[in-house]
Design a protein around this motif. Structure first.
Motif, mmCIF file in Angstrom:
data_model
loop_
_atom_site.group_PDB
_atom_site.id
_atom_site.type_symbol
_atom_site.label_atom_id
_atom_site.label_comp_id
_atom_site.label_asym_id
_atom_site.label_seq_id
_atom_site.Cartn_x
_atom_site.Cartn_y
_atom_site.Cartn_z
ATOM 1 N N ARG A 136 1.501 5.336 -0.396
ATOM 2 C CA ARG A 136 0.889 6.660 -0.234
ATOM 3 C C ARG A 136 1.859 7.710 -0.759
ATOM 4 N N LYS A 137 1.335 8.595 -1.626
ATOM 5 C CA LYS A 137 2.195 9.595 -2.242
ATOM 6 C C LYS A 137 1.351 10.771 -2.677
ATOM 7 N N ASP A 179 -2.720 0.532 -4.199
ATOM 8 C CA ASP A 179 -2.765 -0.787 -3.573
ATOM 9 C C ASP A 179 -2.399 -1.792 -4.654
ATOM 10 N N SER A 234 -2.555 8.834 -8.491
ATOM 11 C CA SER A 234 -3.431 8.594 -7.358
ATOM 12 C C SER A 234 -2.631 8.813 -6.086
ATOM 13 N N GLU A 235 -3.310 9.183 -5.007
ATOM 14 C CA GLU A 235 -2.618 9.391 -3.733
ATOM 15 C C GLU A 235 -2.378 8.086 -2.988
ATOM 16 N N ARG A 236 -3.139 7.069 -3.325
ATOM 17 C CA ARG A 236 -3.009 5.768 -2.650
ATOM 18 C C ARG A 236 -3.037 4.681 -3.700
ATOM 19 N N GLU A 252 0.873 -1.169 0.000
ATOM 20 C CA GLU A 252 0.000 0.000 0.000
ATOM 21 C C GLU A 252 0.913 1.223 0.000
#
Length: 134
Positions: A75-76, A111, A107-109, A73
């Motif tokens: 996050r950025k 997966d 995208s900020e997340r 996962e």
């Protein structure tokens, strides 16, 4: 019989040196404690705010003697491009595989399940770190 006094009458001769020293030590300790907490907070904020890309290894699975899978996962920032490095370890703790995985999605997340090739059977997968490509 009369009671024998062993201590000086309270308040008659002012505060003792021990009480003054105790008060100074409490003040100095409080100031140093607050300064230490502020420093730890500053370093923590600087570390978290300085990372454009961070990730968490959710789970890993050993598929075969030559392959392992890892669920990441990431996050950025939405516009940030980055990569994360994974390594596979054998039973003795030696490295049997290492790979970088790029994350260019807007995208900020993110997966994602990624596959890692190994030279021999791995027993664990470890996330070594992430960084941005800026």
């Amino acid at each position: 019989m009369a009671a024998v006094r062993e201590a000086l009458p309270e308040g008659r001769y002012g505060r003792s040196q021990d009480e003054r020293a105790d008060r100074k030590l409490k003040i100095i300790g409080s100031v140093l404690g607050v300064a230490f907490l502020a420093m730890v907070g500053w370093f923590g904020w600087d570390y978290v705010a300085g990372q454009d890309v961070s990730a968490e290894l959710i789970k890993s699975r050993i598929v075969s003697d030559g392959r392992a899978e890892a669920h990441l996962e990431v996050r950025k920032d939405r516009d940030a491009d980055g990569h994360c490095t994974l390594r596979a370890l054998d039973e003795a703790g030696g490295e049997v595989g290492r790979a970088d995985f790029r994350f260019d999605q807007r995208s900020e997340r993110v997966d994602e399940v990624v596959s890692l090739r190994t030279t021999s059977r791995a027993t664990a997968v470890e996330l070594t770190g992430c960084s941005s490509d800026s």
